[in-house]
Design an enzyme around this catalytic site. Structure first.
Site, PDB file in Angstrom:
ATOM      1  N   LYS A  40     -20.886   8.136 -28.679  1.00 35.67           N
ATOM      2  CA  LYS A  40     -20.042   7.193 -27.939  1.00 35.67           C
ATOM      3  C   LYS A  40     -18.600   7.683 -27.911  1.00 35.67           C
ATOM      4  CE  LYS A  40     -22.876   3.184 -29.173  1.00 35.67           C
ATOM      5  NZ  LYS A  40     -23.122   2.163 -30.173  1.00 35.67           N
TER       6      LYS A  40
ATOM      7  N   GLN B 154     -22.044  -1.946 -34.844  1.00 37.89           N
ATOM      8  CA  GLN B 154     -23.319  -1.229 -34.809  1.00 37.89           C
ATOM      9  C   GLN B 154     -24.368  -1.903 -35.700  1.00 37.89           C
ATOM     10  OE1 GLN B 154     -23.746   1.595 -32.839  1.00 37.89           O
ATOM     11  NE2 GLN B 154     -25.904   1.475 -33.365  1.00 37.89           N
TER      12      GLN B 154
ATOM     13  N   ASP C 107     -21.719  -5.041 -25.711  1.00 39.01           N
ATOM     14  CA  ASP C 107     -23.150  -4.912 -26.006  1.00 39.01           C
ATOM     15  C   ASP C 107     -23.959  -6.012 -25.318  1.00 39.01           C
ATOM     16  OD1 ASP C 107     -24.163  -2.741 -27.330  1.00 39.01           O
ATOM     17  OD2 ASP C 107     -23.837  -3.518 -29.351  1.00 39.01           O
TER      18      ASP C 107
END
Length: 292
Positions: free
Chosen positions: A52, A96, A119
């Site tokens: 990322k 995460q 997300d």
């Protein structure tokens, strides 16, 4: 003869589109900013986070990676989330998953500002998606939908069978493809580990989307001739012939299934690249929304 749906090629074309939008934002003094919070040292998560950051750099975006020790408390993590909610340079961020067992994942997701939830996991974003008015779509399902659209697969009126009912892939992709409108209008069936006669149902699919988390779970006898197969699975299996002693395979028995299909995604190089691509697209959109 089957056609390969290549996630690297499709994501590259989307990145080219994003570069123009990023240049436009930068001309207005806005650099899209993405932050990723990683708790602990899960190797798979570390690799994903590095990817990322690298992609942000390539696109000219602002990237921040916050690594917290595995023994971080829930309150410490929530404090960090609150700081990112208030940081004007960060337009989108994610924590995460998975998180250590002492931290309530739902509490952390709920604490993220929905306007920065790139997300797409916050309940308000999930609800907006369900009623067909999404702000941010979750990255992997959005990637799957874009793969179908951009590879010319007609979804309207088709029978889509989704294998798996996770909150990250199965449920959202089912909700997205059943909506009214372009890139959707499908009839959707969701099957899972408790489904009886699962193989009979997968064989009815015009479009089969597999996110079960079991290596080579879908075999050739479970797939209709001429189906389009999207393999979301990523499983590492032993392979003595490989340099690393292992290799990645999907949830579909690719070698035996491919000849029956009209189109199929490989693993690796299929859905994987699309997930990061859609995360970047969500971050750019979040930066654009900050101007409104």
């Amino acid at each position: 003869m089957f056609r390969l749906i290549n996630g690297n090629e499709i994501s590259s074309s989307i990145y080219e589109e994003l570069k123009g939008r990023i240049a436009s934002l930068r001309s207005k003094g806005i650099t899209p900013g993405l932050a990723v919070v990683l708790v602990g040292e899960d190797p798979a998560s570390q690799v994903y986070v590095r990817m990322k950051g690298k992609k942000c750099e390539e696109l000219g975006m602002h990237s921040v990676t916050i690594v917290l020790p595995a023994d971080t408390t829930e309150s410490e993590l929530l404090k960090k989330v609150d700081e990112l909610n208030s940081d004007s340079k960060i337009h989108g961020f994610l924590v995460q998953l998975p998180l250590p067992k002492n931290i309530d994942e739902d509490k952390v997701i709920n604490a993220i500002d929905p306007r920065k939830d790139v997300d797409g996991f916050h309940p308000s974003n999930v609800g907006s998606m369900l009623i067909g008015k999404p702000l941010f779509l979750p990255a992997t399902p959005a990637g799957v939908q874009q793969m179908l659209i951009r590879s010319g697969v007609d979804i309207s009126g088709k029978h889509v069978v989704v294998v798996g009912r996770s909150n990250i892939v199965g449920k959202p992709i089912a909700a997205m493809l059943v909506q009214k409108g372009a890139g959707a209008d499908a009839t959707v069936t969701v099957v899972h580990s408790r489904t009886k006669n699962l193989g009979e149902l997968t064989k009815l699919a015009d479009i089969l989307i597999v996110a079960m988390g079991k290596a080579r779970f879908i075999t050739a006898d479970m797939v209709k001739d001429g189906a389009v197969v999207i393999d979301v699975g990523t499983n590492r299996i032993d392979d003595p012939s490989s340099e690393k002693g292992s290799r990645l395979v999907g949830d579909v028995d690719f070698d035996n299934v491919k000849e029956k299909t009209a189109a199929i995604t490989p693993v690796p190089g299929g859905v994987g690249p699309m997930t990061i691509c859609m995360l970047m697209a969500n971050t750019v959109m979040a930066a654009e929304l900050s101007l409104l």
